[in-house]
Design an enzyme around this catalytic site. Sequence first.
Site, PDB file in Angstrom:
ATOM      1  N   GLY A  44       0.853  -1.182   0.000  1.00 54.46           N
ATOM      2  CA  GLY A  44       0.000   0.000   0.000  1.00 54.46           C
ATOM      3  C   GLY A  44       0.886   1.228   0.000  1.00 54.46           C
ATOM      4  CD  GLN A  49       3.415   5.828   2.712  1.00 52.77           C
ATOM      5  OE1 GLN A  49       2.463   5.275   2.161  1.00 52.77           O
ATOM      6  NE2 GLN A  49       4.356   5.168   3.363  1.00 52.77           N
ATOM      7  CB  CYS A  93       5.096   2.202   7.807  1.00 50.30           C
ATOM      8  SG  CYS A  93       4.658   3.697   6.919  1.00 50.30           S
ATOM      9  CG  LEU A  94       7.107   1.144   1.886  1.00 47.49           C
ATOM     10  CD1 LEU A  94       6.585   1.466   0.486  1.00 47.49           C
ATOM     11  CD2 LEU A  94       8.273   0.180   1.822  1.00 47.49           C
ATOM     12  CG  HIS A 135      -0.700   1.359   7.065  1.00 51.03           C
ATOM     13  ND1 HIS A 135       0.131   0.885   8.055  1.00 51.03           N
ATOM     14  CD2 HIS A 135       0.076   2.131   6.251  1.00 51.03           C
ATOM     15  CE1 HIS A 135       1.364   1.364   7.852  1.00 51.03           C
ATOM     16  NE2 HIS A 135       1.348   2.114   6.764  1.00 51.03           N
ATOM     17  CD  GLU A 136      -0.761   2.739   2.642  1.00 54.78           C
ATOM     18  OE1 GLU A 136      -0.283   3.890   2.599  1.00 54.78           O
ATOM     19  OE2 GLU A 136      -0.079   1.750   2.962  1.00 54.78           O
ATOM     20  CG  HIS A 139       0.542   6.952   5.435  1.00 56.18           C
ATOM     21  ND1 HIS A 139       1.641   7.464   6.090  1.00 56.18           N
ATOM     22  CD2 HIS A 139       0.776   5.623   5.299  1.00 56.18           C
ATOM     23  CE1 HIS A 139       2.496   6.493   6.341  1.00 56.18           C
ATOM     24  NE2 HIS A 139       1.993   5.363   5.872  1.00 56.18           N
TER      25      HIS A 139
END
Length: 180
Positions: A44, A49, A93-94, A135-136, A139
């Site tokens: 995702g 991000q 998470c990236l 999660h996204e 963000h």
Amino acid sequence: MLKINVYGDEILRQKAKIITKVDSKLIYLVDEMFKTMKASGGIGLAANQVGKRIQLLVVDVTEVEGYEKTKPMVVINPKIISSEGESEIEEGCLSLPEIRVNVKRPAKIKLKYKDLNLIEHVEEFDGLIARVLQHEIDHLNGRLIIDYLTKTEKEKIKPLLEKIKKREFEAKYSVSPLQV
């Protein structure tokens, strides 16, 4: 390949703006986000991000066992309209390389969103897809997985967060330059 913003970058704490039109630039961004997410080993990715403060996220879980037939998603202007149940799973998470934390989230969500043609959908999701979407969406609202930690838990990872902020870590993907 787009550069991934990491902990310490202001954009990760800002609320994303509503998208009102889809143009060739947005379509190109979506394509680049999918490529970047795949190359980075993510499932995702939210627009902020990669430095774009807009309500856009992409999801592709086809690499995950049991989800091979799941269609990749482009989600614009998402809004969770209901949720039920609860599950707690470790997430990464990236934007927080090397950090994994247990996060409690609703097990099932009903989501209103638009696709790349700005057609509105209302769908229910559960399992991994529900978790990735939440999660996204976090963000897009300036929230990170570390925000679910207790003060004590956060204190334990503080040195690691400082290293991320200073770009003192190894990543298998391109990271945004240090903002001074």
